[in-house]
Design an enzyme around this catalytic site. Structure first.
Site, PDB file in Angstrom:
ATOM      1  N   LEU A  52       0.819  -1.215   0.000  1.00  0.00           N
ATOM      2  CA  LEU A  52       0.000   0.000   0.000  1.00  0.00           C
ATOM      3  C   LEU A  52       0.853   1.265   0.000  1.00  0.00           C
ATOM      4  CD1 LEU A  52      -3.010  -0.785   2.349  1.00  0.00           C
ATOM      5  CD2 LEU A  52      -2.996  -0.544  -0.134  1.00  0.00           C
ATOM      6  N   GLY A  54       4.099   1.599  -0.876  1.00  0.00           N
ATOM      7  CA  GLY A  54       4.920   1.681  -2.081  1.00  0.00           C
ATOM      8  C   GLY A  54       4.124   1.944  -3.335  1.00  0.00           C
ATOM      9  N   SER A 293      -9.448 -11.322  12.046  1.00  0.00           N
ATOM     10  CA  SER A 293      -9.556  -9.869  12.131  1.00  0.00           C
ATOM     11  C   SER A 293     -10.067  -9.380  13.479  1.00  0.00           C
ATOM     12  CB  SER A 293     -10.497  -9.367  11.033  1.00  0.00           C
ATOM     13  OG  SER A 293     -10.797  -8.004  11.228  1.00  0.00           O
ATOM     14  N   ARG A 340      -5.171  -3.682  21.366  1.00  0.00           N
ATOM     15  CA  ARG A 340      -4.613  -5.013  21.143  1.00  0.00           C
ATOM     16  C   ARG A 340      -3.639  -5.439  22.231  1.00  0.00           C
ATOM     17  NH1 ARG A 340      -3.627  -4.555  14.569  1.00  0.00           N
ATOM     18  NH2 ARG A 340      -5.835  -4.716  14.012  1.00  0.00           N
ATOM     19  N   GLU A 435       4.833   0.975   7.346  1.00  0.00           N
ATOM     20  CA  GLU A 435       5.337   0.236   8.508  1.00  0.00           C
ATOM     21  C   GLU A 435       6.857   0.249   8.599  1.00  0.00           C
ATOM     22  OE1 GLU A 435       4.751  -4.142  10.693  1.00  0.00           O
ATOM     23  OE2 GLU A 435       3.947  -3.808   8.687  1.00  0.00           O
ATOM     24  N   ARG A 445      -0.039   0.010  18.142  1.00  0.00           N
ATOM     25  CA  ARG A 445      -0.889   0.499  17.047  1.00  0.00           C
ATOM     26  C   ARG A 445      -2.339   0.118  17.287  1.00  0.00           C
ATOM     27  NH1 ARG A 445      -3.070  -1.635  12.467  1.00  0.00           N
ATOM     28  NH2 ARG A 445      -1.894  -3.583  12.551  1.00  0.00           N
ATOM     29  N   LEU A 451      -3.310   0.384   7.529  1.00  0.00           N
ATOM     30  CA  LEU A 451      -3.706   0.751   6.169  1.00  0.00           C
ATOM     31  C   LEU A 451      -3.799   2.261   6.035  1.00  0.00           C
ATOM     32  CD1 LEU A 451      -6.515  -1.907   5.519  1.00  0.00           C
ATOM     33  CD2 LEU A 451      -4.063  -2.085   5.119  1.00  0.00           C
TER      34      LEU A 451
END
Length: 648
Positions: A52, A54, A293, A340, A435, A445, A451
């Protein structure tokens, strides 16, 4: 333009613009030097990686008129690991009218990172987040929609609003297809040249500036020189240093680590994110872990049996009164949607107490029975159907009928190459995006922000900031690759390859990687302590010595040789793993994903030391056998009041 340094180390300058944090980005864009369209055609830019960050950077810079070369070790950009992101992408659109705003996204991200991120970068990320969604919708990304036609949102951990845009459980794939379309358009127009099956093995410095790379053609084995006025690393994270992770098998640290050895400082290497929602390890010879997810925690409830005597029972045999919904009990304000790092440690705590389920005892339940009863199976299937199918194929259990079993696993790395506000590393002309850099997530994060950062950097940040440097390069002319600097860099690469093949030892590359991963997981994983980290540093040092004396790499260098590719990457992982442990050992506090067992509150939460450790740790390479040198960028908070993080 006027800038200030937030660094306590005189060698570090974050180049943060003056003014209130909410005005810094607009002021920067209004005053940054520009490169005129006719001069952009004189400028060559190399981008390493086509995920994403790059793909979006290459498409944007190509559209602006720069000459761009993109290098990927995949056969197609569509195989980049960005495709694996499932749950969604954050943006402060406030379509739900539930109180979201740019400031709230900014605040949630800083708090989620346990106050260890740079304020100016995070606010810019929140600002441009809304533009990302418009860009992707225009590209045809099929985001989920509500009945009224507006884009739908769901919640992720660490927030009390719904700001996550999603495309079922395939968000990363759909976003990457959009970026790939934009990249392909520029390839067809001739502004971008794509080099598939090529791996960058070194960066080349001329007079202190990054002037190109040495790449290996993975099909033929040939080494190639490529010159440019600037190089951008968009190569993702280094979670595979742990061997078992949710990362793609080929994900590695080589590009970033080669840059580090050439003078790019490494920021916060010990900050590793452990994702709480993964399919547990099933055997000793497993090579990868599968992510479920975080979006599942919107409707799934985490629980374990209250009594360890019930852990071997079928979940249907355990009545409601005998279940401990531990996240809802410990964190009533956020429940199952805590960040998380907190959810992961909570699951570990329950399993360590003997309440883990499954064959290994290292799992907790993620139960959808209440959601199916409340919403109906069809609605749950619409939201998560492909994730449920994937889980059933891997485990043989039907999540519509039996709770999922999940356990934390290595997922994302918040550390990366140190970059300033313009995303430039400590090497002039060398940038890092997505990242691959350290800048936006602090010590943890929040879900659905990877994303967001990758596309923000590629589409909306780098196209402005790279011009600040390149405006001084328009008189440089083409970069020659026939110079002593390129000669030496190519020789260094060739010597290392010959060394790897020449050892001809008795142990496979894979065996070294697995042993490194066990050291890292056991002593620098979900929980760390000083004694374990000191042991790990010594063990990794010995393992490095053993690797270079007993590794076996079959085949030749001048051919397709996946074992040679892997050997180079594992050699870099060994060096990085040692630095990660050094970083974790020096940081005598707990913050986010960095949990030192010696530093915790009475109820087991992370205990920060803001007085002594409110800084970015930027490490400088000093040589193979030398201790790395620590530099500190002090973190200053002007808009946010720093408090003890709480989700209760």
């Amino acid at each position: 333009m006027a800038a200030k340094s937030t660094a306590s180390d005189s060698k570090l300058n974050a180049s943060i613009p003056e003014g209130p944090v909410a005005e810094k980005w607009e002021n920067y864009k209004g005053h940054v030097p520009l490169v005129s369209p006719n001069n952009k055609r004189r400028i060559d830019v190399i981008i390493i990686g086509s995920g994403l960050a790059g793909a979006s950077a290459a498409a944007s810079l190509g559209e602006l008129g720069y000459n761009v070369k993109v290098f990927s070790f995949h056969d197609s950009p569509r195989r980049a690991h960005s495709i694996a992101a499932q749950g969604g992408i954050n943006a402060a659109k406030n379509y739900q009218n539930d109180g979201d705003s740019v400031y709230r996204l900014f605040y949630d991200t800083i708090k989620g990172g346990d106050y260890r991120a740079r304020e100016a970068n995070v606010h810019r990320l929140a600002e441009v987040s809304t533009d990302i969604i418009d860009q992707c919708v225009a590209q045809g990304v099929p985001f989920a929609r509500e009945y009224g036609g507006l884009l739908d949102n769901r919640s992720f951990g660490g927030t009390q609003v719904s700001r996550t845009f999603y495309a079922r459980g395939q968000t990363g794939q759909q976003l990457l297809i959009g970026a790939y379309q934009a990249l392909s358009r520029q390839i067809a127009l001739g502004t971008v040249a794509m080099y598939n099956r090529h791996e960058m093995l070194d960066v080349v410095l001329v007079d202190g500036k990054c002037r190109g790379i040495i790449a290996r053609n993975l099909v033929t084995g040939n080494l190639e020189r490529h010159g440019a006025h600037a190089v951008v690393l968009c190569t993702g994270g280094y979670g595979n240093v742990f061997y078992l992770s949710t990362n793609a098998m080929m994900s590695n640290t080589t590009a970033a680590w080669r840059a580090h050895r050439r003078g790019a400082w490494f920021g916060n290497p010990c900050y590793t994110q452990i994702h709480p929602t993964c399919i547990p390890v099933s055997g000793d010879y497993q090579s990868k872990l599968t992510l479920m997810s975080e979006s599942l925690r919107n409707d799934g409830r985490c629980w374990v049996p209250k009594s360890s005597a019930d852990v071997k029972k079928h979940p249907a045999q355990i009545p409601e009164a005998d279940r401990d919904y531990y996240l809802e009990r410990r964190y009533p304000a956020f429940g199952n949607l805590v960040p998380r790092d907190i959810a992961s440690r909570a699951a570990k705590t329950e399993c360590d107490a003997g309440k883990g389920v499954g064959a290994t005892g290292l799992a907790v339940y993620l139960d959808f029975a209440d959601a199916i009863k409340r919403l109906g199976r069809n609605t749950v299937e619409e939201r998560y159907g492909n994730l449920f199918e994937m889980y059933e194929k891997i485990t043989g259990d039907n999540p519509y009928e039996v709770p999922m079993r999940i356990y934390p696993a290595v997922h994302y790395t918040m550390g990366g190459l140190w970059v300033d506000y313009e995303l430039m590393t400590t090497i002039p002309g060398l940038y890092a995006a997505g990242e691959a850099n350290f800048s936006d997530h602090g010590a943890n994060r929040l879900g659905a922000s990877a994303l967001m950062q990758g596309l923000a950097d590629g589409y909306f940040v780098l196209p402005y900031t790279i011009g600040s440097y390149l405006s001084n390069e328009i008189r440089t002319g083409p970069i020659s690759v026939y110079t002593p600097e390129f000669d030496k860099a190519e020789k260094d690469v060739l010597d290392r390859i010959h060394h790897l093949i020449g050892v001809q030892g008795k142990q496979s590359v894979e065996s070294f990687h697995r042993r490194l991963g066990k050291i890292m997981w056991d002593k620098c994983g979900m929980a760390r302590n000083a004694a374990g980290l000191k042991q790990a540093i010594g063990e990794i040092r010995d393992l490095r010595h053993e690797f270079w004396n007993d590794v076996f790499v079959p085949g030749r260098r001048d051919e397709y040789n996946p074992e040679l590719e892997k050997a180079w990457r594992v050699a870099d992982f060994l060096e990085l793993g040692q630095l990660m442990c050094e970083d974790a050992l020096h940081r005598n506090e707990s913050c986010g994903g960095h949990f030192r067992e010696e530093y915790q509150t009475g109820d087991g939460e992370a205990l920060r030391d803001d007085k002594d450790f409110m800084y970015v740790a930027a490490w400088e390479w000093r040589g193979d056998d030398a201790r790395p040198e620590l530099h500190k960028e002090t973190l200053e908070y002007e808009e946010i009041q720093v408090t003890q993080r709480s989700y209760k």
